[in-house]
Scaffold this motif. Structure first.
Motif, PDB file in Angstrom:
ATOM      1  N   LEU A 338      -2.308  -6.991  -0.900  1.00  0.00           N
ATOM      2  CA  LEU A 338      -1.077  -7.240  -1.040  1.00  0.00           C
ATOM      3  C   LEU A 338      -0.533  -8.554  -0.296  1.00  0.00           C
ATOM      4  CD1 LEU A 338       0.783  -3.701  -0.447  1.00  0.00           C
ATOM      5  CD2 LEU A 338       1.074  -5.346  -2.209  1.00  0.00           C
ATOM      6  N   LYS A 341       1.814 -11.508  -0.974  1.00  0.00           N
ATOM      7  CA  LYS A 341       2.722 -10.977  -2.120  1.00  0.00           C
ATOM      8  C   LYS A 341       4.109 -10.651  -1.395  1.00  0.00           C
ATOM      9  CE  LYS A 341      -0.764  -9.704  -5.357  1.00  0.00           C
ATOM     10  NZ  LYS A 341      -2.014 -10.256  -4.471  1.00  0.00           N
ATOM     11  N   GLU A 347       4.784  -5.165   3.954  1.00  0.00           N
ATOM     12  CA  GLU A 347       3.349  -4.643   3.334  1.00  0.00           C
ATOM     13  C   GLU A 347       3.094  -3.418   3.861  1.00  0.00           C
ATOM     14  OE1 GLU A 347      -1.260  -6.746   3.508  1.00  0.00           O
ATOM     15  OE2 GLU A 347       0.551  -7.854   3.912  1.00  0.00           O
TER      16      GLU A 347
END
Length: 419
Positions: A338, A341, A347
């Protein structure tokens, strides 16, 4: 980590006159006990503390997990997480309480069956899932790199891999090795039958054995009595006796003595975590957290929180063990994928939320049906064992009676011949 508090302490069986004290009041230990919903919440909070330690407090090796040091990437969570590993000690405290509660009045076989049924279905799933990920992905932060073999995964299915010198598939399994040894020690008392006097004596003898183990420095004794953590289990057991029979000076003495030893052991435990956190930890803060854990569990035993009667908390309790088993290696893997992103705090929220959902799914679709199936199979196995023993005992009695009859017949024949 792994506990079943759905079993309510049974009424002590006995003649009708023993059901009360003559004034209509039940004798200590004979009144029905309600479910302690707060323990479900405490177990989940302890598990989340361990999760936060592994995701944000721990800085031992997984730089790739966050793309940097958690202290730099998620400083707020790191400041909390570097202390939240104290959830492990809360687990041990609750374990002493709940194991004593759930096995009171049970036979050794029933105690063994309850532990196997409770621990292994979710554990087997976690070992196979995490092991498959490690063998397939071989992440950069993997602790034993190319030395990790599928044979290690198979050995982990026994839950005694630590005793065999085999790597834990997930490092978090180290606490299960301690739990197993606690079950064996307490199982010795269960074998003789749990009574107030025997359990108090067990607490006293285990405490003394732990002190002797530390003084001797013998690894073999440390393996049996694990003095760094025994005080938490012992205090939990004494708190259960308060819950079942009421408080007195003797039980408070056991709890207080255990707290005194635990606060001393906390220095050693803290030094290990401090090395992995990369920061200087405050002993005072940890002592406050540990003391709070003692107070809350003791308060639960004494009925301070009997107003907590929210049935949905049982869902939290059911999710705790799968969450504990799944979160570390799998969570790190998801955090790596992750990166970039979303923001780091988002996250962390996504992965923790995902682990909670996964834990509920594992409990609902793996643990519950697996436990029922395993329990039925073990029940049949124990019934078969009892049947075999009964038939062999009957055969021995029949053989003994036959031999006695034959001996009697020979004696009569001898008497007849002499006359």
């Amino acid at each position: 980590m792994s506990y079943d508090q759905s079993v309510v302490p049974p009424r002590l069986r006995g003649p009708a006159p023993a059901a009360g004290d003559g004034a209509g009041r039940p004798l200590p230990g004979t009144a029905p006990r309600p479910r302690l919903y707060l323990l479900d919440l405490l177990r989940l909070l302890a598990a989340l503390g361990v999760v936060l330690w592994h995701y944000a407090g721990y800085q031992g090796w997984p730089k790739d997990v966050w793309g940097g040091r958690p202290a730099d990437v998620i400083p707020v969570l790191h400041d909390i997480g570097k202390y939240s590993w104290i959830g492990v000690e809360l687990f041990f405290l609750i374990s002493g309480f709940v194991i004593c509660m759930s096995c009171w009045g049970k036979t050794t076989g029933a105690f063994f069956r309850s532990r196997v049924v409770r621990l292994f279905p979710a554990y087997w799933f976690g070992v196979l899932l995490t092991g498959a990920l490690l063998l397939y992905a071989r992440p950069n932060w993997m602790w034993n790199g190319k030395l990790f073999r599928y044979s290690d995964v198979l050995t982990n299915l026994t839950m005694v891999q630590k005793g065999e010198g085999v790597w834990d598939v997930d490092p978090v399994y180290w606490t299960l090795w301690i739990e197993l040894r606690f079950y064996v020690l307490f199982g010795l008392v269960v074998a003789f039958g749990l009574t107030y006097k025997r359990v108090v004596a067990f607490c006293a003898m285990w405490t003394f054995a732990s002190v002797l183990t530390t003084a001797s420095g013998l690894p073999f004794l440390d393996l049996i009595f694990f003095p760094d953590y025994s005080s938490f289990f012992i205090a939990g057991i004494a708190m259960y006796l308060m819950y079942r029979y009421g408080q007195d000076l003797l039980l408070w003495g056991i709890v207080g003595f255990s707290w005194l030893l635990a606060q001393h052991k906390l220095h050693k435990i803290m030094s290990d975590y401090q090395a992995f956190s990369g920061d200087t930890l405050s002993y005072t803060k940890l002592l406050i957290l540990m003391t709070l854990a003692f107070v809350v569990v003791a308060g639960t035993a004494l009925g301070w929180f009997r107003w907590v009667k929210w049935p949905w908390l049982t869902v939290f309790g059911a999710m705790t063990y799968p969450l504990y088993l799944l979160h570390q290696v799998l969570g790190w893997w998801f955090l790596v994928h992750l990166q970039g992103k979303v923001g780091p705090y988002a996250e962390a929220g996504i992965v923790i939320g995902g682990m909670l959902v996964a834990s509920w799914l594992v409990n609902r679709y793996i643990e519950k049906p697996g436990s029922k199936l395993l329990n039925r199979s073990l029940e049949k196995s124990f019934e078969r064992m009892r049947g075999i023993d009964a038939r062999e005992a009957l055969a021995k009695r029949e053989k003994k009676a036959r031999l006695a009859a034959e001996e009697t017949a020979r004696e009569r024949q001898a008497v007849g011949a002499d006359s």
